[in-house]
Design a protein around this motif. Sequence first.
Motif, short mmCIF file in Angstrom:
data_model
loop_
_atom_site.label_atom_id
_atom_site.label_comp_id
_atom_site.label_asym_id
_atom_site.label_seq_id
_atom_site.Cartn_x
_atom_site.Cartn_y
_atom_site.Cartn_z
N ASP A 146 0.82 -1.22 0.00
CA ASP A 146 0.00 0.00 0.00
C ASP A 146 0.85 1.27 0.00
O ASP A 146 0.55 2.24 0.69
CB ASP A 146 -0.98 0.01 1.18
N LEU A 147 1.91 1.24 -0.78
CA LEU A 147 2.80 2.40 -0.89
C LEU A 147 2.82 2.96 -2.32
O LEU A 147 3.78 3.60 -2.72
CB LEU A 147 4.23 2.00 -0.49
N ASN A 148 1.74 2.73 -3.07
CA ASN A 148 1.72 3.12 -4.47
C ASN A 148 0.82 4.30 -4.78
O ASN A 148 0.60 4.61 -5.94
CB ASN A 148 1.31 1.92 -5.34
N GLU A 149 0.28 4.95 -3.79
CA GLU A 149 -0.60 6.10 -4.01
C GLU A 149 0.00 7.35 -3.37
O GLU A 149 0.26 7.37 -2.17
CB GLU A 149 -1.99 5.85 -3.42
N VAL A 150 0.18 8.37 -4.18
CA VAL A 150 0.79 9.61 -3.70
C VAL A 150 -0.05 10.25 -2.60
O VAL A 150 0.47 10.72 -1.59
CB VAL A 150 0.99 10.61 -4.87
N TYR A 151 -1.38 10.26 -2.79
CA TYR A 151 -2.25 10.92 -1.82
C TYR A 151 -2.23 10.26 -0.45
O TYR A 151 -2.68 10.83 0.53
CB TYR A 151 -3.68 11.04 -2.35
N SER A 152 -1.69 9.03 -0.36
CA SER A 152 -1.58 8.37 0.94
C SER A 152 -0.11 8.19 1.34
O SER A 152 0.26 7.23 1.99
CB SER A 152 -2.30 7.02 0.92
N SER A 153 0.72 9.13 0.89
CA SER A 153 2.15 9.19 1.22
C SER A 153 2.98 8.09 0.56
O SER A 153 4.05 7.75 1.04
CB SER A 153 2.36 9.16 2.74
N GLY A 154 2.50 7.57 -0.54
CA GLY A 154 3.25 6.57 -1.28
C GLY A 154 3.99 7.20 -2.45
O GLY A 154 4.12 8.42 -2.55
N ILE A 155 4.47 6.35 -3.34
CA ILE A 155 5.22 6.80 -4.52
C ILE A 155 4.37 6.50 -5.75
O ILE A 155 4.01 5.34 -5.99
CB ILE A 155 6.57 6.08 -4.63
N GLY A 156 4.08 7.52 -6.52
CA GLY A 156 3.30 7.35 -7.74
C GLY A 156 4.14 6.77 -8.87
O GLY A 156 5.38 6.72 -8.80
N SER A 157 3.46 6.36 -9.92
CA SER A 157 4.13 5.73 -11.06
C SER A 157 5.16 6.64 -11.72
O SER A 157 6.25 6.20 -12.07
CB SER A 157 3.10 5.30 -12.10
N TYR A 158 4.81 7.89 -11.89
CA TYR A 158 5.73 8.80 -12.58
C TYR A 158 6.98 9.06 -11.75
O TYR A 158 8.09 9.06 -12.28
CB TYR A 158 5.03 10.12 -12.94
N ALA A 159 6.81 9.24 -10.46
CA ALA A 159 7.98 9.46 -9.58
C ALA A 159 8.87 8.22 -9.57
O ALA A 159 10.10 8.32 -9.62
CB ALA A 159 7.54 9.80 -8.16
N LEU A 160 8.25 7.06 -9.52
CA LEU A 160 9.01 5.81 -9.56
C LEU A 160 9.80 5.71 -10.85
O LEU A 160 11.00 5.40 -10.85
CB LEU A 160 8.07 4.62 -9.40
N LEU A 161 9.13 5.99 -11.96
CA LEU A 161 9.79 5.94 -13.25
C LEU A 161 10.96 6.93 -13.31
O LEU A 161 12.05 6.59 -13.78
CB LEU A 161 8.78 6.25 -14.36
N ALA A 162 10.76 8.13 -12.81
CA ALA A 162 11.83 9.14 -12.81
C ALA A 162 13.02 8.69 -11.97
O ALA A 162 14.18 8.89 -12.37
CB ALA A 162 11.29 10.47 -12.29
N MET A 163 12.77 8.04 -10.84
CA MET A 163 13.87 7.53 -10.02
C MET A 163 14.65 6.43 -10.74
O MET A 163 15.87 6.38 -10.69
CB MET A 163 13.34 7.01 -8.68
N ILE A 164 13.92 5.55 -11.41
CA ILE A 164 14.60 4.46 -12.14
C ILE A 164 15.40 5.03 -13.30
O ILE A 164 16.54 4.60 -13.55
CB ILE A 164 13.58 3.41 -12.62
N VAL A 165 14.84 6.01 -14.01
CA VAL A 165 15.57 6.66 -15.11
C VAL A 165 16.86 7.30 -14.59
O VAL A 165 17.93 7.17 -15.19
CB VAL A 165 14.69 7.67 -15.86
N ALA A 166 16.76 7.98 -13.45
CA ALA A 166 17.93 8.61 -12.87
C ALA A 166 19.00 7.57 -12.54
O ALA A 166 20.20 7.79 -12.79
CB ALA A 166 17.55 9.38 -11.59
N MET A 167 18.58 6.42 -12.04
CA MET A 167 19.53 5.34 -11.75
C MET A 167 20.15 4.79 -13.04
O MET A 167 21.34 4.58 -13.13
CB MET A 167 18.81 4.24 -10.98
N LEU A 168 19.30 4.59 -14.06
CA LEU A 168 19.79 4.03 -15.32
C LEU A 168 20.75 4.98 -16.03
O LEU A 168 21.66 4.54 -16.73
CB LEU A 168 18.62 3.67 -16.24
N GLN A 169 20.57 6.26 -15.86
CA GLN A 169 21.46 7.25 -16.47
C GLN A 169 22.87 7.16 -15.90
O GLN A 169 23.84 7.51 -16.56
CB GLN A 169 20.92 8.67 -16.29
N LYS A 170 22.98 6.68 -14.68
CA LYS A 170 24.29 6.58 -14.01
C LYS A 170 24.97 5.25 -14.25
O LYS A 170 26.12 5.07 -13.89
CB LYS A 170 24.12 6.83 -12.52
N VAL A 171 24.23 4.29 -14.83
CA VAL A 171 24.79 2.96 -15.06
C VAL A 171 25.57 2.94 -16.37
O VAL A 171 25.25 3.52 -17.33
CB VAL A 171 23.68 1.89 -15.09
#
Length: 171
Positions: A146-171
């Motif tokens: 239950d950590l996938n909804e921004v309105y309930s203090s989770g991480i939304g899909s777009y933020a998750l994607l942006a974090m993964i992209v940031a990690m992949l850019q460094k690899v």
Amino acid sequence: MGHILILPTMVGVAEIVDFCDFLSPTPEEQAARDAAVHSVFDVIKYIWPACKVMILESGIKNPQTGLYALFRVLSQRGIAKKIQVIAKASVPIIKFVEKKSGAAFDISFDVDNGPKAAEFIKEAVLKWPQLRPLCLILKVFLQQRDLNEVYSSGIGSYALLAMIVAMLQKV
């Protein structure tokens, strides 16, 4: 002396790809989702006949008004279940599940950066083929907790994607 962590099972690339294939819609499920989108578009066009659904510009001065109007018509027509209007968020949305297909929808009004974000996602998935499987695995992980909804203090899909992209850019 250092510690070594030994996991009872290690998930390999083949298992991740298989899991992603399992999560991907079958042709029948995709057809049901497409029909659900068409059904929701019909409701939106009923309320605002002149609007262009894909452009994300309704011309409504107050997005909350649009969200509640959509809520009423979706309820009246019996198209949706689990309808939530999240009007106090920084980007107000209506969330619901289309009854026939079970497809989940998040709809917002007058969000200027929507088409740009969609284009960024398409380009990122093409640039990094591993992005989709990583994102799917982490989305399921977050959803199970239950950590996938921004309105309930989770991480939304777009933020998750942006974090993964940031990690992949460094690899």
